[in-house]
Design a protein around this motif. Structure first.
Motif, PDB file in Angstrom:
ATOM      1  N   MET A  17       0.707  -1.045  -0.018  1.00 56.29           N
ATOM      2  CA  MET A  17      -0.097  -0.236  -0.173  1.00 56.29           C
ATOM      3  C   MET A  17       0.913   1.178  -0.047  1.00 56.29           C
ATOM      4  SD  MET A  17      -2.786   1.026   2.857  1.00 56.29           S
ATOM      5  CE  MET A  17      -4.228   0.001   1.990  1.00 56.29           C
ATOM      6  N   THR A  18       0.505   2.401  -0.656  1.00 54.91           N
ATOM      7  CA  THR A  18       1.476   3.435  -0.878  1.00 54.91           C
ATOM      8  C   THR A  18       0.850   4.149   0.250  1.00 54.91           C
ATOM      9  OG1 THR A  18      -0.313   4.581  -2.249  1.00 54.91           O
ATOM     10  CG2 THR A  18       1.330   3.247  -3.294  1.00 54.91           C
ATOM     11  N   ALA A  19       1.832   5.301   0.384  1.00 55.14           N
ATOM     12  CA  ALA A  19       1.585   6.346   1.470  1.00 55.14           C
ATOM     13  C   ALA A  19       0.154   7.011   1.074  1.00 55.14           C
ATOM     14  CB  ALA A  19       2.676   7.242   1.353  1.00 55.14           C
ATOM     15  N   ALA A  20      -0.162   7.514  -0.064  1.00 55.94           N
ATOM     16  CA  ALA A  20      -1.485   8.284  -0.102  1.00 55.94           C
ATOM     17  C   ALA A  20      -2.736   7.133   0.019  1.00 55.94           C
ATOM     18  CB  ALA A  20      -1.532   8.707  -1.414  1.00 55.94           C
ATOM     19  N   GLN A  21      -2.613   5.876  -0.346  1.00 49.89           N
ATOM     20  CA  GLN A  21      -3.500   4.956  -0.017  1.00 49.89           C
ATOM     21  C   GLN A  21      -3.934   4.717   1.453  1.00 49.89           C
ATOM     22  OE1 GLN A  21      -1.894   2.445  -2.994  1.00 49.89           O
ATOM     23  NE2 GLN A  21      -3.720   2.254  -3.857  1.00 49.89           N
ATOM     24  N   GLY A  22      -2.557   4.743   2.115  1.00 52.02           N
ATOM     25  CA  GLY A  22      -3.017   4.469   3.631  1.00 52.02           C
ATOM     26  C   GLY A  22      -3.133   5.418   4.416  1.00 52.02           C
ATOM     27  N   GLN A  23      -3.007   6.780   4.184  1.00 49.52           N
ATOM     28  CA  GLN A  23      -3.091   7.973   4.906  1.00 49.52           C
ATOM     29  C   GLN A  23      -4.361   8.773   4.610  1.00 49.52           C
ATOM     30  OE1 GLN A  23       0.254  10.088   5.542  1.00 49.52           O
ATOM     31  NE2 GLN A  23       1.533   8.260   6.074  1.00 49.52           N
ATOM     32  N   ARG A  24      -4.721   9.419   5.194  1.00 50.51           N
ATOM     33  CA  ARG A  24      -5.757  10.413   4.958  1.00 50.51           C
ATOM     34  C   ARG A  24      -5.608  11.754   5.142  1.00 50.51           C
ATOM     35  NH1 ARG A  24     -10.847   7.085   4.684  1.00 50.51           N
ATOM     36  NH2 ARG A  24     -11.889   8.990   4.734  1.00 50.51           N
ATOM     37  N   GLY A  58      -8.266  -7.564 -14.932  1.00 55.07           N
ATOM     38  CA  GLY A  58      -7.492  -8.435 -14.288  1.00 55.07           C
ATOM     39  C   GLY A  58      -6.058  -7.771 -14.043  1.00 55.07           C
ATOM     40  N   GLU A  59      -5.918  -6.825 -14.862  1.00 55.23           N
ATOM     41  CA  GLU A  59      -4.449  -6.111 -15.045  1.00 55.23           C
ATOM     42  C   GLU A  59      -4.493  -4.642 -14.253  1.00 55.23           C
ATOM     43  OE1 GLU A  59      -3.103  -6.198 -18.928  1.00 55.23           O
ATOM     44  OE2 GLU A  59      -3.038  -8.512 -18.864  1.00 55.23           O
ATOM     45  N   TRP A  60      -3.557  -4.255 -13.958  1.00 61.11           N
ATOM     46  CA  TRP A  60      -3.313  -2.846 -13.598  1.00 61.11           C
ATOM     47  C   TRP A  60      -1.831  -2.284 -14.056  1.00 61.11           C
ATOM     48  CZ3 TRP A  60      -7.234  -0.051 -12.580  1.00 61.11           C
ATOM     49  CH2 TRP A  60      -7.299   1.011 -12.034  1.00 61.11           C
ATOM     50  N   PRO A  61      -1.934  -1.000 -14.409  1.00 61.74           N
ATOM     51  CA  PRO A  61      -0.594  -0.492 -14.736  1.00 61.74           C
ATOM     52  C   PRO A  61       0.553  -0.287 -13.682  1.00 61.74           C
ATOM     53  CG  PRO A  61      -2.438   1.143 -14.941  1.00 61.74           C
ATOM     54  CD  PRO A  61      -3.125  -0.088 -14.312  1.00 61.74           C
ATOM     55  N   GLN A  62       1.765  -0.933 -13.980  1.00 63.58           N
ATOM     56  CA  GLN A  62       2.651  -0.882 -13.001  1.00 63.58           C
ATOM     57  C   GLN A  62       2.769   0.662 -12.469  1.00 63.58           C
ATOM     58  OE1 GLN A  62       6.107  -2.800 -13.988  1.00 63.58           O
ATOM     59  NE2 GLN A  62       7.185  -2.609 -11.929  1.00 63.58           N
ATOM     60  N   GLY A  63       3.101   0.998 -11.135  1.00 64.77           N
ATOM     61  CA  GLY A  63       3.516   2.179 -10.589  1.00 64.77           C
ATOM     62  C   GLY A  63       2.392   3.169 -10.479  1.00 64.77           C
ATOM     63  N   ILE A  64       1.236   2.865 -10.846  1.00 68.17           N
ATOM     64  CA  ILE A  64      -0.157   3.650 -10.662  1.00 68.17           C
ATOM     65  C   ILE A  64      -1.074   3.086  -9.579  1.00 68.17           C
ATOM     66  CG2 ILE A  64      -2.034   4.553 -12.051  1.00 68.17           C
ATOM     67  CD1 ILE A  64       0.510   5.562 -13.376  1.00 68.17           C
ATOM     68  N   PRO A  65      -1.185   3.836  -8.593  1.00 73.18           N
ATOM     69  CA  PRO A  65      -2.137   3.403  -7.481  1.00 73.18           C
ATOM     70  C   PRO A  65      -3.491   3.379  -8.201  1.00 73.18           C
ATOM     71  CG  PRO A  65      -1.657   5.639  -7.320  1.00 73.18           C
ATOM     72  CD  PRO A  65      -0.947   5.206  -8.355  1.00 73.18           C
ATOM     73  N   CYS A  66      -4.518   2.666  -7.485  1.00 73.04           N
ATOM     74  CA  CYS A  66      -5.829   2.702  -7.720  1.00 73.04           C
ATOM     75  C   CYS A  66      -6.293   3.794  -6.878  1.00 73.04           C
ATOM     76  CB  CYS A  66      -6.399   1.066  -7.670  1.00 73.04           C
ATOM     77  SG  CYS A  66      -8.152   0.988  -7.893  1.00 73.04           S
ATOM     78  N   LEU A  67      -6.445   4.738  -7.014  1.00 75.73           N
ATOM     79  CA  LEU A  67      -6.447   6.016  -6.463  1.00 75.73           C
ATOM     80  C   LEU A  67      -6.970   6.983  -7.114  1.00 75.73           C
ATOM     81  CD1 LEU A  67      -6.224   7.028  -3.421  1.00 75.73           C
ATOM     82  CD2 LEU A  67      -3.931   7.885  -4.085  1.00 75.73           C
ATOM     83  N   ASP A  68      -8.219   7.722  -6.715  1.00 73.36           N
ATOM     84  CA  ASP A  68      -8.591   8.946  -7.450  1.00 73.36           C
ATOM     85  C   ASP A  68      -7.932  10.250  -6.531  1.00 73.36           C
ATOM     86  OD1 ASP A  68     -10.006   7.101  -8.667  1.00 73.36           O
ATOM     87  OD2 ASP A  68     -11.487   8.612  -9.398  1.00 73.36           O
TER      88      ASP A  68
END
Length: 191
Positions: free
Chosen positions: A1-8, A118-128
């Motif tokens: 989990m990246t910092a931006a995904q884990g913190q608010r 089923g895929e996701w681009p490497q280095g891009i978070p699933c985060l808006d």
């Protein structure tokens, strides 16, 4: 989990959020990762799209287009990358037809980063998120159904730097919407 995904961040009022769009000086960037957004102002237009009917006018979309054109004249830049999973959902097809086409015409640099299911681009978070002038990071939060929750302003410098890296990477990996749309018919169905 990246910092931006884990913190608010701290919640942003609607008025404060709107000010980011009027007050930014140079750039406003949007990363979109959902395959469906549940926005009440779009419901009627989306229903008409699914029925194959004319989408009709939208005062909200017209106002956004006017704002985009004005900002472009002032030398300010709006850009976005949407990571889209193929085959496209009905909502993404609708978003492309109803919003992306007129927004590109108004001067927004919209890009698509397509991936297979089923895929996701490497280095891009699933985060808006929105990133204004490369230093105001506003995380966009949604329910599992895609309804918007209050946005959150992040002031942590590591998260802001990460959002800039993700923006640059997403812009590099994506293709202009106009080029992407050539693969589809007028309703964004595969040809």
């Amino acid at each position: 989990m990246t910092a931006a995904q884990g913190q608010r961040g701290r919640p942003v009022s609607e008025e404060e959020f709107d000010r980011f769009f009027t007050d930014f000086l140079h750039t406003a960037f949007r990363l979109e990762t959902l395959q469906k957004y549940d926005m009440t102002y779009e419901e009627e237009h989306f229903r008409r799209f699914l029925q194959g009917k004319d989408l009709g006018p939208s005062s909200a979309l017209d106002a956004w287009g006017h704002s985009l054109r004005q900002k472009v004249r002032e030398g300010r830049k709006h850009s976005r990358v949407h990571v889209v999973v193929e085959p496209l959902t009905d909502y993404v097809r609708f978003e492309c037809v109803w919003a992306y086409q007129p927004n590109v015409a108004a001067g927004e640099d919209i890009r698509i980063l397509p991936v297979k299911e089923g895929e996701w681009p490497q280095g891009i978070p699933c985060l808006d998120y929105w990133l204004f002038d490369s230093h105001h990071l506003v995380l966009m939060r949604y329910t599992p159904e895609g309804a918007m929750l209050p946005p959150e302003l992040v002031d942590d410098s590591e998260q802001i730097v990460a959002a800039n890296v993700w923006r640059d990477r997403a812009m590099h990996m994506s293709i202009p919407f106009v080029e992407y749309a050539k693969r589809f018919d007028a309703a964004m169905r595969s040809q």
